[in-house]
Motif scaffolding. Structure first.
Motif, PDB file in Angstrom:
ATOM      1  N   CYS A 310       0.814  -1.219   0.000  1.00 59.28           N
ATOM      2  CA  CYS A 310       0.000   0.000   0.000  1.00 59.28           C
ATOM      3  C   CYS A 310       0.849   1.271   0.000  1.00 59.28           C
ATOM      4  O   CYS A 310       0.321   2.372  -0.188  1.00 59.28           O
ATOM      5  CB  CYS A 310      -0.954   0.004   1.191  1.00 59.28           C
ATOM      6  SG  CYS A 310      -0.187   0.422   2.769  1.00 59.28           S
ATOM      7  N   LEU A 311       2.161   1.147   0.211  1.00 53.95           N
ATOM      8  CA  LEU A 311       3.013   2.329   0.231  1.00 53.95           C
ATOM      9  C   LEU A 311       3.190   2.941  -1.157  1.00 53.95           C
ATOM     10  O   LEU A 311       3.361   4.162  -1.291  1.00 53.95           O
ATOM     11  CB  LEU A 311       4.384   1.966   0.823  1.00 53.95           C
ATOM     12  CG  LEU A 311       4.379   1.503   2.282  1.00 53.95           C
ATOM     13  CD1 LEU A 311       5.783   1.094   2.703  1.00 53.95           C
ATOM     14  CD2 LEU A 311       3.831   2.591   3.196  1.00 53.95           C
ATOM     15  N   ALA A 312       3.143   2.116  -2.201  1.00 55.50           N
ATOM     16  CA  ALA A 312       3.381   2.624  -3.561  1.00 55.50           C
ATOM     17  C   ALA A 312       2.360   3.683  -3.974  1.00 55.50           C
ATOM     18  O   ALA A 312       2.746   4.734  -4.516  1.00 55.50           O
ATOM     19  CB  ALA A 312       3.395   1.459  -4.554  1.00 55.50           C
ATOM     20  N   PRO A 313       1.049   3.471  -3.765  1.00 56.03           N
ATOM     21  CA  PRO A 313       0.101   4.535  -4.132  1.00 56.03           C
ATOM     22  C   PRO A 313       0.320   5.837  -3.368  1.00 56.03           C
ATOM     23  O   PRO A 313       0.079   6.927  -3.909  1.00 56.03           O
ATOM     24  CB  PRO A 313      -1.263   3.919  -3.786  1.00 56.03           C
ATOM     25  CG  PRO A 313      -1.050   2.448  -3.834  1.00 56.03           C
ATOM     26  CD  PRO A 313       0.347   2.247  -3.341  1.00 56.03           C
ATOM     27  N   LEU A 314       0.787   5.751  -2.126  1.00 54.59           N
ATOM     28  CA  LEU A 314       1.015   6.970  -1.353  1.00 54.59           C
ATOM     29  C   LEU A 314       2.163   7.786  -1.934  1.00 54.59           C
ATOM     30  O   LEU A 314       2.119   9.019  -1.950  1.00 54.59           O
ATOM     31  CB  LEU A 314       1.301   6.602   0.110  1.00 54.59           C
ATOM     32  CG  LEU A 314       0.151   5.908   0.851  1.00 54.59           C
ATOM     33  CD1 LEU A 314       0.579   5.540   2.271  1.00 54.59           C
ATOM     34  CD2 LEU A 314      -1.095   6.793   0.880  1.00 54.59           C
ATOM     35  N   VAL A 315       3.182   7.107  -2.413  1.00 57.16           N
ATOM     36  CA  VAL A 315       4.289   7.817  -3.072  1.00 57.16           C
ATOM     37  C   VAL A 315       3.795   8.486  -4.354  1.00 57.16           C
ATOM     38  O   VAL A 315       4.131   9.637  -4.662  1.00 57.16           O
ATOM     39  CB  VAL A 315       5.438   6.841  -3.375  1.00 57.16           C
ATOM     40  CG1 VAL A 315       6.529   7.520  -4.208  1.00 57.16           C
ATOM     41  CG2 VAL A 315       6.024   6.283  -2.080  1.00 57.16           C
ATOM     42  N   VAL A 348      -5.816   2.372   0.284  1.00 54.60           N
ATOM     43  CA  VAL A 348      -6.779   1.663   1.134  1.00 54.60           C
ATOM     44  C   VAL A 348      -7.292   0.409   0.423  1.00 54.60           C
ATOM     45  O   VAL A 348      -7.500  -0.632   1.050  1.00 54.60           O
ATOM     46  CB  VAL A 348      -7.951   2.589   1.522  1.00 54.60           C
ATOM     47  CG1 VAL A 348      -8.891   1.887   2.498  1.00 54.60           C
ATOM     48  CG2 VAL A 348      -7.432   3.882   2.124  1.00 54.60           C
ATOM     49  N   VAL A 349      -7.488   0.480  -0.887  1.00 56.01           N
ATOM     50  CA  VAL A 349      -7.911  -0.687  -1.665  1.00 56.01           C
ATOM     51  C   VAL A 349      -6.920  -1.830  -1.499  1.00 56.01           C
ATOM     52  O   VAL A 349      -7.292  -3.000  -1.332  1.00 56.01           O
ATOM     53  CB  VAL A 349      -8.057  -0.323  -3.158  1.00 56.01           C
ATOM     54  CG1 VAL A 349      -8.270  -1.581  -3.996  1.00 56.01           C
ATOM     55  CG2 VAL A 349      -9.212   0.631  -3.364  1.00 56.01           C
ATOM     56  N   THR A 350      -5.632  -1.503  -1.537  1.00 57.51           N
ATOM     57  CA  THR A 350      -4.593  -2.525  -1.412  1.00 57.51           C
ATOM     58  C   THR A 350      -4.641  -3.204  -0.048  1.00 57.51           C
ATOM     59  O   THR A 350      -4.425  -4.414   0.065  1.00 57.51           O
ATOM     60  CB  THR A 350      -3.208  -1.890  -1.635  1.00 57.51           C
ATOM     61  OG1 THR A 350      -3.213  -1.167  -2.874  1.00 57.51           O
ATOM     62  CG2 THR A 350      -2.122  -2.958  -1.701  1.00 57.51           C
ATOM     63  N   ILE A 351      -4.959  -2.449   0.982  1.00 57.13           N
ATOM     64  CA  ILE A 351      -5.081  -3.036   2.319  1.00 57.13           C
ATOM     65  C   ILE A 351      -6.359  -3.878   2.427  1.00 57.13           C
ATOM     66  O   ILE A 351      -6.391  -4.905   3.107  1.00 57.13           O
ATOM     67  CB  ILE A 351      -5.086  -1.919   3.391  1.00 57.13           C
ATOM     68  CG1 ILE A 351      -3.783  -1.118   3.331  1.00 57.13           C
ATOM     69  CG2 ILE A 351      -5.258  -2.510   4.780  1.00 57.13           C
ATOM     70  CD1 ILE A 351      -3.762   0.075   4.263  1.00 57.13           C
ATOM     71  N   ASN A 352      -7.405  -3.442   1.747  1.00 59.38           N
ATOM     72  CA  ASN A 352      -8.675  -4.167   1.811  1.00 59.38           C
ATOM     73  C   ASN A 352      -8.609  -5.544   1.160  1.00 59.38           C
ATOM     74  O   ASN A 352      -9.332  -6.461   1.558  1.00 59.38           O
ATOM     75  CB  ASN A 352      -9.785  -3.353   1.126  1.00 59.38           C
ATOM     76  CG  ASN A 352     -10.198  -2.139   1.925  1.00 59.38           C
ATOM     77  OD1 ASN A 352      -9.897  -2.035   3.114  1.00 59.38           O
ATOM     78  ND2 ASN A 352     -10.870  -1.207   1.274  1.00 59.38           N
ATOM     79  N   GLN A 353      -7.769  -5.686   0.154  1.00 54.57           N
ATOM     80  CA  GLN A 353      -7.731  -6.938  -0.614  1.00 54.57           C
ATOM     81  C   GLN A 353      -7.468  -8.172   0.248  1.00 54.57           C
ATOM     82  O   GLN A 353      -8.179  -9.174   0.127  1.00 54.57           O
ATOM     83  CB  GLN A 353      -6.684  -6.823  -1.727  1.00 54.57           C
ATOM     84  CG  GLN A 353      -6.702  -7.938  -2.738  1.00 54.57           C
ATOM     85  CD  GLN A 353      -7.867  -7.847  -3.686  1.00 54.57           C
ATOM     86  OE1 GLN A 353      -8.965  -8.299  -3.367  1.00 54.57           O
ATOM     87  NE2 GLN A 353      -7.653  -7.258  -4.842  1.00 54.57           N
ATOM     88  N   PRO A 354      -6.467  -8.172   1.139  1.00 59.57           N
ATOM     89  CA  PRO A 354      -6.253  -9.363   1.968  1.00 59.57           C
ATOM     90  C   PRO A 354      -7.449  -9.703   2.851  1.00 59.57           C
ATOM     91  O   PRO A 354      -7.763 -10.884   3.041  1.00 59.57           O
ATOM     92  CB  PRO A 354      -5.026  -8.987   2.817  1.00 59.57           C
ATOM     93  CG  PRO A 354      -4.307  -7.950   2.028  1.00 59.57           C
ATOM     94  CD  PRO A 354      -5.387  -7.181   1.341  1.00 59.57           C
ATOM     95  N   PHE A 355      -8.119  -8.688   3.404  1.00 56.13           N
ATOM     96  CA  PHE A 355      -9.298  -8.960   4.232  1.00 56.13           C
ATOM     97  C   PHE A 355     -10.366  -9.696   3.434  1.00 56.13           C
ATOM     98  O   PHE A 355     -10.965 -10.662   3.911  1.00 56.13           O
ATOM     99  CB  PHE A 355      -9.877  -7.647   4.772  1.00 56.13           C
ATOM    100  CG  PHE A 355      -9.013  -6.949   5.779  1.00 56.13           C
ATOM    101  CD1 PHE A 355      -8.163  -7.674   6.610  1.00 56.13           C
ATOM    102  CD2 PHE A 355      -9.052  -5.572   5.917  1.00 56.13           C
ATOM    103  CE1 PHE A 355      -7.370  -7.043   7.555  1.00 56.13           C
ATOM    104  CE2 PHE A 355      -8.263  -4.922   6.856  1.00 56.13           C
ATOM    105  CZ  PHE A 355      -7.423  -5.662   7.668  1.00 56.13           C
ATOM    106  N   ALA A 356     -10.631  -9.223   2.201  1.00 54.66           N
ATOM    107  CA  ALA A 356     -11.657  -9.853   1.373  1.00 54.66           C
ATOM    108  C   ALA A 356     -11.287 -11.292   1.032  1.00 54.66           C
ATOM    109  O   ALA A 356     -12.126 -12.200   1.104  1.00 54.66           O
ATOM    110  CB  ALA A 356     -11.857  -9.044   0.085  1.00 54.66           C
TER     111      ALA A 356
END
Length: 436
Positions: A310-315, A348-356
Motif C-alpha cells: 500500500c506504500l506505492a500509491p502513497l508515493v 486503502v484498496v490494497t489493504i482491503n484486498q487481503p481482508f476480502a
C-alpha cells in the motif's frame, strides 16, 4: 516467469495443498503478475493520453462514461463467477474442463445483455453514432477477456494470461495512435478500448486450447452464482473507479467528468498491486485446505504483503499532481489533484484486498458482499453529492470514503472468520439436464 501449463490435478474434494510454499514463491508470483499488470495499465494509460490530447475534456468525459458503463456492466453480469471458479479449481473441488463448461453455458445470455446495455447507453451518451457503436462493444470485450484470463489463472498459467493481456493493450494503443494521427481523434479511444479487450480474449482462448467438455451445464449456474456473489461484489468494488465517472457526469457535467476520468484512468498502475495480490493469494490460500495452522500462517503472510504494497500509491500521490498536466496539457491541470486524492484511496484498496480474500476463502462470501455493497453505496452517493458541490476534485474524495467503509467492514469479517476457525467448503450444486 515460467508457464508450465496445467498439470494433472487431484480429484474433487482433495484440495491442492501449498505444502512447502515459501514467501519467495508467493512474492515471485505476485511480482510476475504485477509486472504484467503494471505494464498493461501503463499501456492503457498511454492510450488514454493519446486519445485525450486530441479531444477536449468534455468529449473525453462522454467517451469515458460510456466505457465505464460497459466495464461495470461486465462485472455485474459476471457476478463473481470467474473468480469463484478460480478458487474452486485451485482447491481441487472443480476440474478445469467443468469450469470452462460453466463459462460456455453462461456466454449466450451474458453477451446478449451486455450488447443491449452497451447500445442503449452509448447511443444516448456518446459524442457520435460511430463512437457509440464502437463503445457498445466494451462490455462484451471485458466479459470475454476477464473470463478467458480467469480460466488461465485457474490452471495457474499466469504467464499466458499476462501475455494475452499485454498483447491486447499494445493492440489498443496502436489503434488509438493510428486514428489520432489520421485526425480521427474522437474515434481513437472509442475504437481502441473494445479492441484491446477483444484481442486479449482471442489470444487467451488460443492459449486455453480446445474445450475438454462440450456439454453446457446451464442448470448448475444458479447454484454456482449463489456462491460467487461475494466475489462479484468484491470485483465491483475494484471497478468502483469506473462507476464513479458516470456519477461525476451526472453531478457536474461532461467537462468535470473528463478531468476526473483523466486522473482516474492514470490510476490504473497503482491498483495493479491490489489486483495482482488478489489473483495470486486467492488460489494460494485455497490450497492450504482445512489445515488451520497452515492456513493462519499463509493468511499472516498475505496481510504483511498487503500492508507493504500500500506504500506505492502513497508515493504516487505526491508525484502525480505536477506530472499529469505535463502529460495531458494545461487544460487538464485539475486532473493532477484528482489523481492524488484517488491514489490515497488506492492505498486503502490494497489493504482491503487481503481482508476480502481471507473472509471469502473461509466461506464468508455473504459478509464480504454486505461489506462491499455497503461501502459502495455510501461512497457512490458521496461521489455524486461531492461532484455537484465541488467538481472533479471533491468527487474523488467519495472514493476514499467508500474504501474506508469497506476497510472497517471487511476487517471485521476477516477477524470473525479467523476467530471462528471457519474454512471454505464446496458448494452443493444440484445436477440437472445439460444442453450441447
Amino acid at each position: 516467469m515460467t508457464d508450465a501449463g496445467p498439470g494433472p490435478g487431484p480429484g474433487p474434494g482433495t484440495g491442492r495443498r501449498s505444502g512447502g510454499g515459501t514467501l519467495s514463491l508467493f512474492l515471485g508470483r505476485i511480482g510476475g503478475v504485477a509486472g504484467a499488470l503494471v505494464v498493461g495499465q501503463i499501456l492503457l494509460g498511454v492510450t488514454y493520453i493519446v486519445g485525450a490530447r486530441s479531444i477536449s475534456p468534455g468529449t473525453l468525459g462522454l467517451v469515458a462514461t460510456c466505457a465505464a458503463i460497459g466495464q461495470v456492466a461486465a462485472v455485474v453480469v459476471d457476478l463473481g463467477l470467474v473468480n469463484y471458479l478460480v478458487r474452486e479449481a485451485a482447491a481441487g473441488r472443480l476440474d478445469d474442463a467443468r469450469a470452462r463448461a460453466l463459462v460456455a453455458a453462461k456466454r449466450p445470455w451474458a453477451l446478449a445483455v451486455l450488447l443491449l446495455v452497451g447500445l442503449a447507453t452509448s447511443l444516448v451518451i456518446a459524442p457520435s453514432v460511430p463512437s457509440a457503436v464502437l463503445l457498445a462493444l466494451v462490455g462484451v470485450g471485458v466479459w470475454e477477456a476477464q473470463n478467458a484470463n480467469g480460466l488461465l489463472r485457474a490452471q495457474e498459467r499466469f504467464a499466458r494470461a499476462s501475455t494475452g493481456q499485454l498483447a491486447g493493450r499494445v493492440g489498443g494503443l496502436v489503434i488509438a495512435a493510428v486514428l489520432a494521427v489520421l485526425g480521427a481523434g474522437e474515434l481513437a479511444l472509442a475504437a481502441a478500448l473494445p479492441a484491446s479487450f477483444l484481442l486479449e480474449s482471442v489470444l487467451d482462448r488460443v492459449f486455453l486450447g480446445p474445450a475438454g467438455e462440450r456439454r453446457r451445464p446451464v442448470a448448475e449456474l444458479a447454484g454456482h452464482h449463489r456462491e460467487s456473489l461475494g466475489f462479484g461484489l468484491a470485483n465491483l468494488a475494484a471497478s468502483a473507479q469506473q462507476l464513479d465517472t458516470p456519477l461525476v457526469t451526472a453531478g457536474a457535467g461532461a467537462f468535470e467528468a473528463g478531468l476526473y476520468a483523466a486522473g482516474g484512468r492514470l490510476l490504473g498502475p497503482l491498483t495493479f498491486l491490489a489486483n495482482s495480490l488478489g489473483m495470486v493469494a486467492a488460489p494460494w490460500l485455497a490450497r492450504a485446505g482445512h489445515d488451520e495452522a497452515a492456513l493462519r500462517s499463509e493468511e499472516r503472510r498475505v496481510l504483511r504483503v498487503g500492508a507493504a504494497l500500500c506504500l506505492a500509491p502513497l508515493v504516487a500521490a505526491v508525484v502525480g499532481p505536477p506530472l499529469i498536466p505535463l502529460l495531458l496539457g494545461p487544460e487538464y491541470a485539475s486532473s493532477g489533484t484528482v489523481f492524488a486524492v484517488l491514489a490515497i484511496g488506492a492505498a486503502v484498496v490494497t489493504i482491503n484486498q487481503p481482508f476480502a480474500i481471507i473472509a471469502q476463502n473461509r466461506g464468508r462470501q455473504r459478509a464480504v458482499a454486505v461489506g462491499i455493497g455497503s461501502g459502495l453505496a455510501v461512497g457512490l452517493l458521496a461521489t455524486l453529492v461531492l461532484s455537484w458541490w465541488g467538481g472533479a476534485v471533491w468527487a474523488a474524495v467519495g472514493y476514499i470514503v467508500s474504501q474506508l467503509v469497506i476497510f472497517v467492514l471487511l476487517g471485521l469479517a476477516a477477524r470473525r472468520s479467523r476467530r471462528d476457525g471457519t474454512t471454505g467448503v464446496a458448494p452443493v450444486v444440484p445436477e440437472g439436464p445439460e444442453i450441447s
